[in-house]
Design an enzyme around this catalytic site. Structure first.
Site, mmCIF file in Angstrom:
data_model
loop_
_atom_site.group_PDB
_atom_site.id
_atom_site.type_symbol
_atom_site.label_atom_id
_atom_site.label_comp_id
_atom_site.label_asym_id
_atom_site.label_seq_id
_atom_site.Cartn_x
_atom_site.Cartn_y
_atom_site.Cartn_z
ATOM 1 N N ASP A 8 -5.002 -13.138 -10.672
ATOM 2 C CA ASP A 8 -5.462 -14.159 -9.735
ATOM 3 C C ASP A 8 -6.964 -14.111 -9.506
ATOM 4 O OD1 ASP A 8 -2.882 -15.042 -9.559
ATOM 5 O OD2 ASP A 8 -2.522 -14.318 -7.530
ATOM 6 N N LYS A 44 8.656 -26.640 -5.403
ATOM 7 C CA LYS A 44 8.929 -25.374 -4.722
ATOM 8 C C LYS A 44 9.319 -25.649 -3.270
ATOM 9 C CE LYS A 44 5.485 -22.837 -7.417
ATOM 10 N NZ LYS A 44 4.240 -22.058 -7.363
ATOM 11 N N TYR A 78 11.539 -18.463 -2.114
ATOM 12 C CA TYR A 78 11.330 -19.853 -2.495
ATOM 13 C C TYR A 78 12.213 -20.239 -3.663
ATOM 14 C CZ TYR A 78 7.797 -17.795 -5.648
ATOM 15 O OH TYR A 78 7.132 -17.037 -6.587
ATOM 16 N N HIS A 81 -1.173 -21.057 -7.919
ATOM 17 C CA HIS A 81 -0.413 -21.150 -9.166
ATOM 18 C C HIS A 81 0.285 -22.495 -9.313
ATOM 19 C CE1 HIS A 81 0.182 -16.561 -8.484
ATOM 20 N NE2 HIS A 81 -0.935 -16.786 -9.142
#
Length: 186
Positions: A172, A74, A134, A64
């Protein structure tokens, strides 16, 4: 300094290790300190924390990324279990555009990975009940989210799970291959 920062093979990707201070009660660790990160050359403004649980070993989340104006840096860490973390360089002007790298991130190792803007990101849980936290530098925006097929044969990512054994979301499973991706970062 309570953190140690090292570069991975693809420029921009960094591994960060925070010190742990333990005694008979357990441990204490500063996993993020804006001032120390800035002194280490990571001067980012994180705006959102995310937490995921992957109940099954072999759970794939990704590849992603978000495009501007909602692109995200991130900072990923594992608080229980371990993952294989994968980043694919999508920076058009990079000498490593289209290449990937992977690293194991685990609660036992107490390491983190910084994935900057310009990369597609994914991880695979290597143990059941793996929890990942995260930080991101921009808010989630579904209309700016894109992705790549996790097992794109052109990328040849060395996954620790066979396609038939992987646990993925339907979203996904339908992501495009790199050759069909309409977006690259400048």
């Amino acid at each position: 300094m309570a953190i140690v920062v090292s570069e991975l093979a693809i420029p921009g990707l960094k591994i960060i290790k925070s010190k742990k201070f333990g005694d008979q009660r357990g441990f204490f660790s500063e996993t993020y300190n804006k001032q120390e990160f800035a002194q280490a050359g990571i001067d980012l403004d994180f705006v959102q924390d995310n937490h995921s649980l992957s109940a099954d070993k072999g759970t794939i989340r990704g590849l992603h990324f978000q495009i501007p104006p909602f692109a995200q840096d991130k900072l990923i860490r594992v608080i229980r279990g371990r993952i294989l973390d994968v980043a694919v360089d999508l920076r058009r002007t990079s000498t490593t555009c289209g290449q990937w790298t992977s690293v194991e991130i685990s609660a036992a190792e107490w390491n983190q990975i910084l994935v900057p803007i310009g990369f597609a990101h994914c991880f695979c849980s290597l143990e059941p009940n793996t929890e990942v936290m995260y930080k991101v530098t921009n808010y989630y925006s579904p209309s700016h989210e894109l992705g790549l097929l996790w097992n794109d044969p052109d990328l040849r990512i060395a996954w620790p799970v066979k396609a038939e054994d992987a646990h993925l979301s339907e979203k996904d499973r339908k992501l495009p291959r790199l050759k069909d991706l309409s977006y690259r970062f400048d």
